[in-house]
Design an enzyme around this catalytic site. Structure first.
Site, PDB file in Angstrom:
ATOM      1  N   HIS A   1       7.549   6.403  -8.662  1.00  0.00           N
ATOM      2  CA  HIS A   1       7.169   5.456  -7.374  1.00  0.00           C
ATOM      3  C   HIS A   1       8.267   5.801  -5.994  1.00  0.00           C
ATOM      4  O   HIS A   1       9.656   5.662  -6.335  1.00  0.00           O
ATOM      5  CB  HIS A   1       7.037   4.226  -7.702  1.00  0.00           C
ATOM      6  CG  HIS A   1       6.232   3.122  -6.452  1.00  0.00           C
ATOM      7  ND1 HIS A   1       6.567   2.865  -5.686  1.00  0.00           N
ATOM      8  CD2 HIS A   1       4.770   2.574  -6.696  1.00  0.00           C
ATOM      9  CE1 HIS A   1       5.428   1.829  -4.640  1.00  0.00           C
ATOM     10  NE2 HIS A   1       4.978   2.576  -5.217  1.00  0.00           N
TER      11      HIS A   1
ATOM     12  N   GLY B   1       1.871  -0.639   1.794  1.00  0.00           N
ATOM     13  CA  GLY B   1       2.322  -2.496   1.743  1.00  0.00           C
ATOM     14  C   GLY B   1       2.349  -2.309   3.342  1.00  0.00           C
ATOM     15  O   GLY B   1       2.862  -3.367   3.860  1.00  0.00           O
TER      16      GLY B   1
ATOM     17  N   SER C   1      -1.909   1.953   1.227  1.00  0.00           N
ATOM     18  CA  SER C   1      -2.961   0.510   1.534  1.00  0.00           C
ATOM     19  C   SER C   1      -4.807   0.915   1.514  1.00  0.00           C
ATOM     20  O   SER C   1      -4.968   0.829   2.105  1.00  0.00           O
ATOM     21  CB  SER C   1      -2.944   0.265   3.562  1.00  0.00           C
ATOM     22  OG  SER C   1      -1.341  -0.109   3.382  1.00  0.00           O
TER      23      SER C   1
ATOM     24  N   GLY D   1      -1.855  -1.466  -4.666  1.00  0.00           N
ATOM     25  CA  GLY D   1      -0.462  -2.277  -4.585  1.00  0.00           C
ATOM     26  C   GLY D   1      -0.823  -3.871  -4.687  1.00  0.00           C
ATOM     27  O   GLY D   1      -1.688  -4.324  -5.597  1.00  0.00           O
ATOM     28  N   GLY D   2      -0.462  -3.907  -3.180  1.00  0.00           N
ATOM     29  CA  GLY D   2      -0.962  -5.590  -2.802  1.00  0.00           C
ATOM     30  C   GLY D   2      -2.204  -5.620  -2.927  1.00  0.00           C
ATOM     31  O   GLY D   2      -2.877  -7.291  -3.727  1.00  0.00           O
TER      32      GLY D   2
ATOM     33  N   TRP E   1       1.661  -4.140  -9.728  1.00  0.00           N
ATOM     34  CA  TRP E   1       1.573  -5.838  -9.440  1.00  0.00           C
ATOM     35  C   TRP E   1       3.284  -5.238  -8.581  1.00  0.00           C
ATOM     36  O   TRP E   1       3.301  -6.998  -7.705  1.00  0.00           O
ATOM     37  CB  TRP E   1       1.377  -5.849 -10.943  1.00  0.00           C
ATOM     38  CG  TRP E   1      -0.127  -6.685 -10.766  1.00  0.00           C
ATOM     39  CD1 TRP E   1      -0.853  -6.402 -10.191  1.00  0.00           C
ATOM     40  CD2 TRP E   1      -0.553  -7.769 -11.912  1.00  0.00           C
ATOM     41  NE1 TRP E   1      -2.050  -6.722 -10.739  1.00  0.00           N
ATOM     42  CE2 TRP E   1      -1.912  -8.061 -11.660  1.00  0.00           C
ATOM     43  CE3 TRP E   1       0.480  -9.112 -13.166  1.00  0.00           C
ATOM     44  CZ2 TRP E   1      -2.681  -8.921 -12.319  1.00  0.00           C
ATOM     45  CZ3 TRP E   1      -0.669  -9.376 -12.937  1.00  0.00           C
ATOM     46  CH2 TRP E   1      -1.939  -9.536 -13.405  1.00  0.00           C
ATOM     47  N   LYS E   2       3.762  -4.467  -9.254  1.00  0.00           N
ATOM     48  CA  LYS E   2       5.863  -4.566  -8.816  1.00  0.00           C
ATOM     49  C   LYS E   2       6.011  -6.001  -9.420  1.00  0.00           C
ATOM     50  O   LYS E   2       5.757  -5.877 -10.308  1.00  0.00           O
ATOM     51  CB  LYS E   2       5.499  -4.489  -7.401  1.00  0.00           C
ATOM     52  CG  LYS E   2       4.787  -3.192  -6.999  1.00  0.00           C
ATOM     53  CD  LYS E   2       5.440  -2.599  -5.147  1.00  0.00           C
ATOM     54  CE  LYS E   2       3.704  -1.816  -4.441  1.00  0.00           C
ATOM     55  NZ  LYS E   2       3.874  -1.260  -3.317  1.00  0.00           N
TER      56      LYS E   2
HETATM   57  P1  PGA Z   1      -0.121  -0.823  -1.478  1.00  0.00           P
HETATM   58  O1  PGA Z   1       1.153   0.097  -2.841  1.00  0.00           O
HETATM   59  O2  PGA Z   1      -1.162  -0.569  -2.350  1.00  0.00           O
HETATM   60  O3  PGA Z   1       0.480  -2.094  -1.482  1.00  0.00           O
HETATM   61  O4  PGA Z   1       0.596  -0.196   0.010  1.00  0.00           O
HETATM   62  C1  PGA Z   1       0.254   1.098  -3.089  1.00  0.00           C
HETATM   63  C2  PGA Z   1       2.006   1.111  -4.165  1.00  0.00           C
HETATM   64  O5  PGA Z   1       2.987   1.361  -3.711  1.00  0.00           O
HETATM   65  O6  PGA Z   1       1.526   2.483  -5.131  1.00  0.00           O
END
Ligand code: PGA
Length: 247
Positions: A95, A171, A210, A231-232, A12-13
């Site tokens: 990361h 991202g 992504s 991530g997103g 989730w960052k």
């Molecule tokens: P993302 O991020 O799926 O938004 O590209 C992946 C991550 O940073 O672990």
């Protein structure tokens, strides 16, 4: 040695407030019975609440980083012991956002990995090349070098995962082609076998960068891909479940 159990972890960052716990509940309900392990790595401040909420629900809770010391005068930092105490069972380490933004070297990541082991957490150690490195034909050299530098010998026999995350794919909506992903994952596997012998065959190698419902099926079924770090697309239960169900 049997094939690794796949793992899909949502990162989730720095996103999510206590109201986002509803999303975690929906994820846990939708992920019942999937063919692998599912984890959510929320901001550290939500670890305790989320692990209470997900107790017995079959979805694991992880941290996004941890200090290399267990306790001490490190203002603002969080240790692996603290994450474990709050109910986490995994932790993302190294990361690329930490490597780039906080100058984390392979040596620092290896020390953090040892701290995770002391706390009984399963580390997910991230590696990945920049666009310049890929364009220069150095992707395999960079990634395998990071694997060797970031994974301490003490991981032998312990549960851990490696996440291959090309920095340029995070991202951005861009992803490597399936053959490009497979080439790197094969090189990581060879390195793991070299470092850890048979145990290296049981380590899941996640792909990250992504991943979304529309590309998850192809990526998750590529050779040597043992899951995903998302991530997103992990922030919305519907998107994350679309990926989890592609397992
Ligand atoms: P993302 O991020 O799926 O938004 O590209 C992946 C991550 O940073 O672990």
């Amino acid at each position: 040695m049997s094939a690794p159990t796949p793992l899909i972890a949502g990162n989730w960052k720095m996103n999510g407030l206590s109201a986002s716990l509803d999303e975690a509940r929906t994820i846990a309900e939708g992920a019942k019975g999937v063919a692998g392990r599912v984890a959510i790595c929320p901001p550290a401040i939500l670890t305790y609440q989320m692990s209470q909420l997900l107790k017995g629900a079959g979805v694991l809770v992880g941290g996004q980083d941890a200090h290399w010391e267990d306790f001490g005068a490190f203002t603002g930092d969080i240790s692996a012991q603290m994450l474990a105490d709050a109910g986490a069972s995994l932790v993302i380490l190294g990361h690329s956002e930490r490597r780039a933004g906080y100058h984390e070297t392979d040596e620092v990541v290896a020390k953090k990995t040892l701290a995770a082991l002391r706390a009984g957490l399963e580390p997910i150690v991230c590696v990945g090349e920049s666009l310049e490195e890929r364009k220069a034909g150095r992707a395999l050299e960079v990634v395998t070098g990071q694997v060797r530098g970031s994974l301490p010998a003490e991981l032998a026999g312990k549960p851990f995962a490696v996440a291959y995350e090309p920095v340029w794919a995070i991202g951005t909506g861009l992803t490597p082609s399936t053959p490009e992903i497979e080439e790197v994952h094969r090189a990581v596997r060879t390195t793991l076998l070299d470092l850890f012998g048979d145990h290296g065959a049981a380590v899941p190698i996640l792909y990250g960068g992504s991943v979304k419902p529309s590309n998850a099926e192809e990526i998750l079924h590529a050779a040597e891909v043992g899951g995903a770090l998302v991530g997103g697309a992990s922030l919305k239960a519907a998107d994350f479940l679309g990926i989890v169900k592609a397992l």
